[in-house]
Design an enzyme around this catalytic site. Structure first.
Site, mmCIF file in Angstrom:
data_model
loop_
_atom_site.group_PDB
_atom_site.id
_atom_site.type_symbol
_atom_site.label_atom_id
_atom_site.label_comp_id
_atom_site.label_asym_id
_atom_site.label_seq_id
_atom_site.Cartn_x
_atom_site.Cartn_y
_atom_site.Cartn_z
ATOM 1 N N GLY A 158 0.824 -1.204 0.000
ATOM 2 C CA GLY A 158 0.000 0.000 0.000
ATOM 3 C C GLY A 158 0.857 1.252 0.000
ATOM 4 O O GLY A 158 1.889 1.316 0.667
ATOM 5 N N ARG A 203 -6.012 -2.301 8.964
ATOM 6 C CA ARG A 203 -6.005 -3.779 8.977
ATOM 7 C C ARG A 203 -6.297 -4.264 10.402
ATOM 8 O O ARG A 203 -7.319 -3.899 10.979
ATOM 9 C CB ARG A 203 -4.688 -4.336 8.444
ATOM 10 C CG ARG A 203 -4.444 -4.020 6.972
ATOM 11 C CD ARG A 203 -3.355 -4.866 6.376
ATOM 12 N NE ARG A 203 -2.064 -4.684 7.024
ATOM 13 C CZ ARG A 203 -0.968 -5.336 6.698
ATOM 14 N NH1 ARG A 203 -0.991 -6.228 5.728
ATOM 15 N NH2 ARG A 203 0.165 -5.114 7.322
ATOM 16 N N ASP A 254 -0.653 2.117 8.360
ATOM 17 C CA ASP A 254 -1.248 1.313 9.428
ATOM 18 C C ASP A 254 -0.480 1.382 10.752
ATOM 19 O O ASP A 254 -1.043 1.095 11.803
ATOM 20 C CB ASP A 254 -1.351 -0.156 8.997
ATOM 21 C CG ASP A 254 -2.233 -0.349 7.776
ATOM 22 O OD1 ASP A 254 -3.115 0.505 7.553
ATOM 23 O OD2 ASP A 254 -2.056 -1.340 7.052
ATOM 24 N N ASP A 310 5.227 -4.909 6.137
ATOM 25 C CA ASP A 310 5.789 -6.213 6.476
ATOM 26 C C ASP A 310 5.980 -7.113 5.266
ATOM 27 O O ASP A 310 6.969 -7.844 5.172
ATOM 28 C CB ASP A 310 4.924 -6.907 7.536
ATOM 29 C CG ASP A 310 3.469 -7.051 7.125
ATOM 30 O OD1 ASP A 310 3.067 -6.496 6.090
ATOM 31 O OD2 ASP A 310 2.722 -7.720 7.865
ATOM 32 N N THR A 358 3.989 2.609 5.666
ATOM 33 C CA THR A 358 2.620 2.109 5.741
ATOM 34 C C THR A 358 1.825 2.993 6.688
ATOM 35 O O THR A 358 2.307 3.316 7.784
ATOM 36 C CB THR A 358 2.554 0.650 6.217
ATOM 37 O OG1 THR A 358 1.199 0.317 6.552
ATOM 38 C CG2 THR A 358 3.425 0.403 7.432
ATOM 39 N N ASP A 386 1.683 -0.637 11.838
ATOM 40 C CA ASP A 386 1.542 -1.985 12.393
ATOM 41 C C ASP A 386 2.849 -2.765 12.485
ATOM 42 O O ASP A 386 2.834 -3.978 12.704
ATOM 43 C CB ASP A 386 0.532 -2.786 11.576
ATOM 44 C CG ASP A 386 0.912 -2.914 10.108
ATOM 45 O OD1 ASP A 386 1.876 -2.250 9.669
ATOM 46 O OD2 ASP A 386 0.240 -3.664 9.380
ATOM 47 N N ARG A 406 1.477 -5.394 -5.635
ATOM 48 C CA ARG A 406 1.846 -6.670 -5.020
ATOM 49 C C ARG A 406 2.099 -7.682 -6.124
ATOM 50 O O ARG A 406 1.481 -7.628 -7.175
ATOM 51 C CB ARG A 406 0.744 -7.138 -4.069
ATOM 52 C CG ARG A 406 0.601 -6.241 -2.836
ATOM 53 C CD ARG A 406 -0.556 -6.658 -1.957
ATOM 54 N NE ARG A 406 -0.588 -5.886 -0.714
ATOM 55 C CZ ARG A 406 -1.150 -4.697 -0.587
ATOM 56 N NH1 ARG A 406 -1.724 -4.130 -1.636
ATOM 57 N NH2 ARG A 406 -1.133 -4.067 0.576
#
Length: 319
Positions: free
Chosen positions: A11, A171, A127, A103, A125, A129, A72
């Protein structure tokens, strides 16, 4: 180190362009040729690349997204595709690669490093995360975008005396929802890290109305439930008009914040510096104001720690 590649994968995140710009210009300053690999690992498999120059990264530091494109690639995860990627690394004459992403991107970088390709990863990212770093590139810009939407929704929520459920990205990580809830004065945040009880949510709304508060804002992380289902349940249980908004991909776009530009620039330069120092298989991170690097595999094995203190503070300040 004569030539290096740079790619963005997964992303997109605001601040990626600042990192690309820094890799290119810091590389050129150190007499290193830089090749931009288009569309992430897919571009590496397909040999889709472009020579980067000072002018190719002019006026991109303030732009969201990524000028290199991102995608991706299932082919890269297969043996045949991965071998094609390695052949293209050799064909392009790359002595190292800087990968920017989350990741999944780091896992790809780790495989390249194991195959003998020096790699450095930059965390990009929204996120937030990745467990090993306090913040990731793009997170604060996304957070600001969410807060701008929250303020607009609050205006109409107040006008009509409604409850609004606002679903944000992330996510299975609730950081965007948590910090947007704390900074935006939400009545409640619903996140994957903490089980929630819909009756408690409804009680909080009704307690607010009992003291004269006509509207409520609830921020929902996408990994914790569906905004439509939750809003319908709240309205059914409370009798209060409830609407929902799914902010979606607006959170990924927009002009990167000063923090994301600074972090992207500093990490891009450090990535090149590490490669020229024969340091490989590392990822960059930030804690406090300090940018550091650590082993990719070790970074990916770490478990994300939930910010319970901020979560409790959100609950206290929303009484």
């Amino acid at each position: 180190m004569k030539k290096i590649g740079v790619l963005t994968s997964g992303g997109d995140a605001p601040g990626m362009n600042a990192a690309i710009r820094a890799v290119v210009r810091y590389g050129i300053f150190n007499n290193i040729n830089v090749v931009g690999i288009k569309n992430g690992f897919r571009g590496l498999v397909e040999g889709d690349s472009m020579e980067m120059s000072l002018s190719s990264v002019a006026d991109i530091i303030h732009r969201g997204g990524t000028v290199l494109g991102s995608a991706r690639s299932k082919d890269f995860q297969e043996k045949e595709g991965f071998e094609r990627a390695l052949k293209n690394v050799k064909y392009l004459g790359l002595d190292g690669i800087v990968t920017i992403g989350g990741d999944g991107t780091f896992k790809g970088a780790m495989e390249l490093a194991k195959a003998g390709v020096p790699t450095i990863g930059i965390p990009g990212t929204i996120d937030n995360d990745l467990a090993y770093t306090q913040y990731t590139l793009g997170f604060f810009t996304a957070l600001t975008t969410v807060l701008e939407s929250v303020e607009k929704i609050r205006d109409t929520s107040s006008s009509h005396g409604r409850t609004n459920v606002i679903q944000v990205m992330g996510r299975n990580c609730g950081d965007i929802a948590l910090y947007a809830g704390l900074a935006g004065g939400a009545e409640m945040v619903i996140i994957p890290e903490v089980d929630y009880n819909i009756d408690e949510v409804c009680d909080k709304i009704m307690q607010g109305r009992a003291r004269g508060k006509k509207h409520s804002i609830i921020i929902l992380a996408e990994g914790a439930g569906d905004a439509k289902d939750i809003s319908e349940l709240i309205e059914k249980k409370t009798g209060v008009g409830t609407r929902y908004s799914v902010l979606g991909y607006t959170q990924r776009g927009g002009t990167p914040s000063a923090f994301d530009r600074l972090m992207g620039s500093q990490m891009g330069a450090m990535a090149v510096e590490l490669l020229t120092s024969s340091v490989s298989n590392r990822v960059l991170g930030i804690k406090g104001n300090e940018i550091f690097h650590m082993d990719i595999e070790e970074a990916l094995s770490m478990e994300k720690k939930f910010d319970e203190k901020s979560y409790e503070l959100t609950k206290i300040l929303s009484i």
